[in-house]
Scaffold this motif. Sequence first.
Motif, PDB file in Angstrom:
ATOM      1  N   VAL A  43       5.020  88.172  91.952  1.00 22.75           N
ATOM      2  CA  VAL A  43       6.159  87.372  91.500  1.00 22.75           C
ATOM      3  C   VAL A  43       7.363  88.212  91.064  1.00 22.75           C
ATOM      4  CG1 VAL A  43       4.732  85.413  90.817  1.00 22.75           C
ATOM      5  CG2 VAL A  43       5.277  87.181  89.119  1.00 22.75           C
ATOM      6  N   GLU A  44       7.198  89.531  90.975  1.00 22.09           N
ATOM      7  CA  GLU A  44       8.285  90.396  90.500  1.00 22.09           C
ATOM      8  C   GLU A  44       9.370  90.523  91.563  1.00 22.09           C
ATOM      9  OE1 GLU A  44      10.744  91.963  88.439  1.00 22.09           O
ATOM     10  OE2 GLU A  44       8.840  91.765  87.371  1.00 22.09           O
ATOM     11  N   THR A  45      10.610  90.312  91.150  1.00 21.88           N
ATOM     12  CA  THR A  45      11.731  90.411  92.088  1.00 21.88           C
ATOM     13  C   THR A  45      12.479  91.733  91.972  1.00 21.88           C
ATOM     14  OG1 THR A  45      13.186  89.276  90.520  1.00 21.88           O
ATOM     15  CG2 THR A  45      12.043  87.907  92.155  1.00 21.88           C
ATOM     16  N   ASP A  46      12.353  92.405  90.861  1.00 22.78           N
ATOM     17  CA  ASP A  46      13.014  93.702  90.691  1.00 22.78           C
ATOM     18  C   ASP A  46      12.172  94.764  91.392  1.00 22.78           C
ATOM     19  OD1 ASP A  46      13.311  96.394  89.235  1.00 22.78           O
ATOM     20  OD2 ASP A  46      15.061  95.265  88.509  1.00 22.78           O
ATOM     21  N   GLU A  47      12.737  95.408  92.398  1.00 25.51           N
ATOM     22  CA  GLU A  47      11.985  96.359  93.223  1.00 25.51           C
ATOM     23  C   GLU A  47      11.482  97.574  92.436  1.00 25.51           C
ATOM     24  OE1 GLU A  47      10.714  95.881  96.277  1.00 25.51           O
ATOM     25  OE2 GLU A  47      11.547  93.868  96.035  1.00 25.51           O
ATOM     26  N   GLN A  48      12.280  98.053  91.489  1.00 21.76           N
ATOM     27  CA  GLN A  48      11.831  99.201  90.697  1.00 21.76           C
ATOM     28  C   GLN A  48      10.664  98.802  89.787  1.00 21.76           C
ATOM     29  OE1 GLN A  48      14.698 101.199  88.156  1.00 21.76           O
ATOM     30  NE2 GLN A  48      13.640 103.130  88.575  1.00 21.76           N
ATOM     31  N   ALA A  49      10.763  97.656  89.162  1.00 24.24           N
ATOM     32  CA  ALA A  49       9.661  97.177  88.325  1.00 24.24           C
ATOM     33  C   ALA A  49       8.402  96.980  89.165  1.00 24.24           C
ATOM     34  CB  ALA A  49      10.053  95.868  87.631  1.00 24.24           C
ATOM     35  N   LYS A  50       8.582  96.426  90.366  1.00 28.88           N
ATOM     36  CA  LYS A  50       7.451  96.207  91.263  1.00 28.88           C
ATOM     37  C   LYS A  50       6.807  97.540  91.647  1.00 28.88           C
ATOM     38  CE  LYS A  50       7.553  92.966  94.377  1.00 28.88           C
ATOM     39  NZ  LYS A  50       7.721  92.123  95.591  1.00 28.88           N
ATOM     40  N   ALA A  51       7.610  98.544  91.926  1.00 23.54           N
ATOM     41  CA  ALA A  51       7.079  99.864  92.295  1.00 23.54           C
ATOM     42  C   ALA A  51       6.284 100.474  91.144  1.00 23.54           C
ATOM     43  CB  ALA A  51       8.218 100.797  92.705  1.00 23.54           C
ATOM     44  N   ILE A  52       6.763 100.291  89.933  1.00 24.82           N
ATOM     45  CA  ILE A  52       6.044 100.810  88.765  1.00 24.82           C
ATOM     46  C   ILE A  52       4.704 100.099  88.619  1.00 24.82           C
ATOM     47  CG2 ILE A  52       6.072 100.931  86.233  1.00 24.82           C
ATOM     48  CD1 ILE A  52       9.194 101.316  86.548  1.00 24.82           C
ATOM     49  N   MET A  53       4.704  98.798  88.782  1.00 25.96           N
ATOM     50  CA  MET A  53       3.454  98.029  88.687  1.00 25.96           C
ATOM     51  C   MET A  53       2.485  98.409  89.801  1.00 25.96           C
ATOM     52  SD  MET A  53       4.652  94.225  87.643  1.00 25.96           S
ATOM     53  CE  MET A  53       6.381  94.139  87.251  1.00 25.96           C
ATOM     54  N   GLN A  54       2.990  98.647  90.999  1.00 24.41           N
ATOM     55  CA  GLN A  54       2.124  99.064  92.107  1.00 24.41           C
ATOM     56  C   GLN A  54       1.496 100.424  91.812  1.00 24.41           C
ATOM     57  OE1 GLN A  54       5.136  98.542  95.137  1.00 24.41           O
ATOM     58  NE2 GLN A  54       4.097  96.728  95.958  1.00 24.41           N
ATOM     59  N   ASN A  55       2.285 101.304  91.212  1.00 21.80           N
ATOM     60  CA  ASN A  55       1.764 102.612  90.830  1.00 21.80           C
ATOM     61  C   ASN A  55       0.673 102.458  89.784  1.00 21.80           C
ATOM     62  OD1 ASN A  55       1.989 105.070  88.804  1.00 21.80           O
ATOM     63  ND2 ASN A  55       2.528 105.795  90.856  1.00 21.80           N
ATOM     64  N   ALA A  56       0.902 101.602  88.806  1.00 18.61           N
ATOM     65  CA  ALA A  56      -0.094 101.373  87.759  1.00 18.61           C
ATOM     66  C   ALA A  56      -1.357 100.742  88.344  1.00 18.61           C
ATOM     67  CB  ALA A  56       0.496 100.491  86.661  1.00 18.61           C
ATOM     68  N   GLN A  57      -1.177  99.804  89.270  1.00 17.97           N
ATOM     69  CA  GLN A  57      -2.334  99.166  89.896  1.00 17.97           C
ATOM     70  C   GLN A  57      -3.161 100.183  90.672  1.00 17.97           C
ATOM     71  OE1 GLN A  57      -1.894  96.597  93.351  1.00 17.97           O
ATOM     72  NE2 GLN A  57      -3.117  95.030  92.306  1.00 17.97           N
ATOM     73  N   HIS A  58      -2.484 101.083  91.339  1.00 21.93           N
ATOM     74  CA  HIS A  58      -3.185 102.133  92.085  1.00 21.93           C
ATOM     75  C   HIS A  58      -4.058 102.968  91.141  1.00 21.93           C
ATOM     76  CE1 HIS A  58      -3.879 104.757  95.494  1.00 21.93           C
ATOM     77  NE2 HIS A  58      -3.669 105.781  94.692  1.00 21.93           N
ATOM     78  N   GLU A  59      -3.555 103.236  89.969  1.00 24.16           N
ATOM     79  CA  GLU A  59      -4.305 103.971  88.948  1.00 24.16           C
ATOM     80  C   GLU A  59      -5.567 103.193  88.557  1.00 24.16           C
ATOM     81  OE1 GLU A  59      -4.447 107.427  86.680  1.00 24.16           O
ATOM     82  OE2 GLU A  59      -3.089 107.023  88.322  1.00 24.16           O
ATOM     83  N   GLU A  60      -5.439 101.877  88.446  1.00 27.64           N
ATOM     84  CA  GLU A  60      -6.602 101.046  88.112  1.00 27.64           C
ATOM     85  C   GLU A  60      -7.632 101.068  89.238  1.00 27.64           C
ATOM     86  OE1 GLU A  60      -6.801 100.218  85.129  1.00 27.64           O
ATOM     87  OE2 GLU A  60      -4.714 100.205  84.498  1.00 27.64           O
ATOM     88  N   PHE A  61      -7.172 101.110  90.497  1.00 29.26           N
ATOM     89  CA  PHE A  61      -8.100 101.233  91.630  1.00 29.26           C
ATOM     90  C   PHE A  61      -8.928 102.505  91.498  1.00 29.26           C
ATOM     91  CE2 PHE A  61      -5.078  98.686  94.500  1.00 29.26           C
ATOM     92  CZ  PHE A  61      -5.886  97.559  94.481  1.00 29.26           C
ATOM     93  N   LYS A  62      -8.258 103.588  91.129  1.00 28.72           N
ATOM     94  CA  LYS A  62      -8.958 104.863  90.962  1.00 28.72           C
ATOM     95  C   LYS A  62     -10.019 104.735  89.881  1.00 28.72           C
ATOM     96  CE  LYS A  62      -7.304 108.144  88.449  1.00 28.72           C
ATOM     97  NZ  LYS A  62      -6.464 109.187  87.861  1.00 28.72           N
ATOM     98  N   HIS A  63      -9.667 104.150  88.756  1.00 24.55           N
ATOM     99  CA  HIS A  63     -10.637 103.990  87.666  1.00 24.55           C
ATOM    100  C   HIS A  63     -11.800 103.103  88.094  1.00 24.55           C
ATOM    101  CE1 HIS A  63      -7.018 104.680  84.779  1.00 24.55           C
ATOM    102  NE2 HIS A  63      -7.462 105.813  85.303  1.00 24.55           N
ATOM    103  N   PHE A  64     -11.494 102.023  88.820  1.00 26.76           N
ATOM    104  CA  PHE A  64     -12.539 101.134  89.329  1.00 26.76           C
ATOM    105  C   PHE A  64     -13.507 101.922  90.208  1.00 26.76           C
ATOM    106  CE2 PHE A  64     -14.357  98.226  92.410  1.00 26.76           C
ATOM    107  CZ  PHE A  64     -14.727  97.132  91.646  1.00 26.76           C
TER     108      PHE A  64
END
Length: 104
Positions: A43-64
């Motif tokens: 739902v995020e429309t701000d591309e920079q915010a979305k990129a930060i969240m995608q980076n954070a999600q990737h980190e969670e994938f690693k932990h998983f």
Amino acid sequence: MGFDQYHEPPEELSAETRTFARMIVSLGEEAEAINWYEQRISVETDEQAKAIMQNAQHEEFKHFGMDLEFLLRKKPVWRKTLEAILFKQGDIVELGEKGEEASE
């Protein structure tokens, strides 16, 4: 001290079982975080915010993945089952049945 992750009295559980319980809870928490980020990203429309969240999600994938690998090292029968399912082409349910048979 009791925690919701235990269904038996913690003082009666071995250290190995308590560690196992912690890692199972951690795996669930990582999956939950991945889901939260997925929803936020969708739902995020701000591309920079979305990129930060995608980076954070990737980190969670690693932990998983690290949590899962730890658990699979402790439960070889789980590894045997999942080896028949993960990273394979074909019907997932059929692969699951084969994996279950292979681990019996």
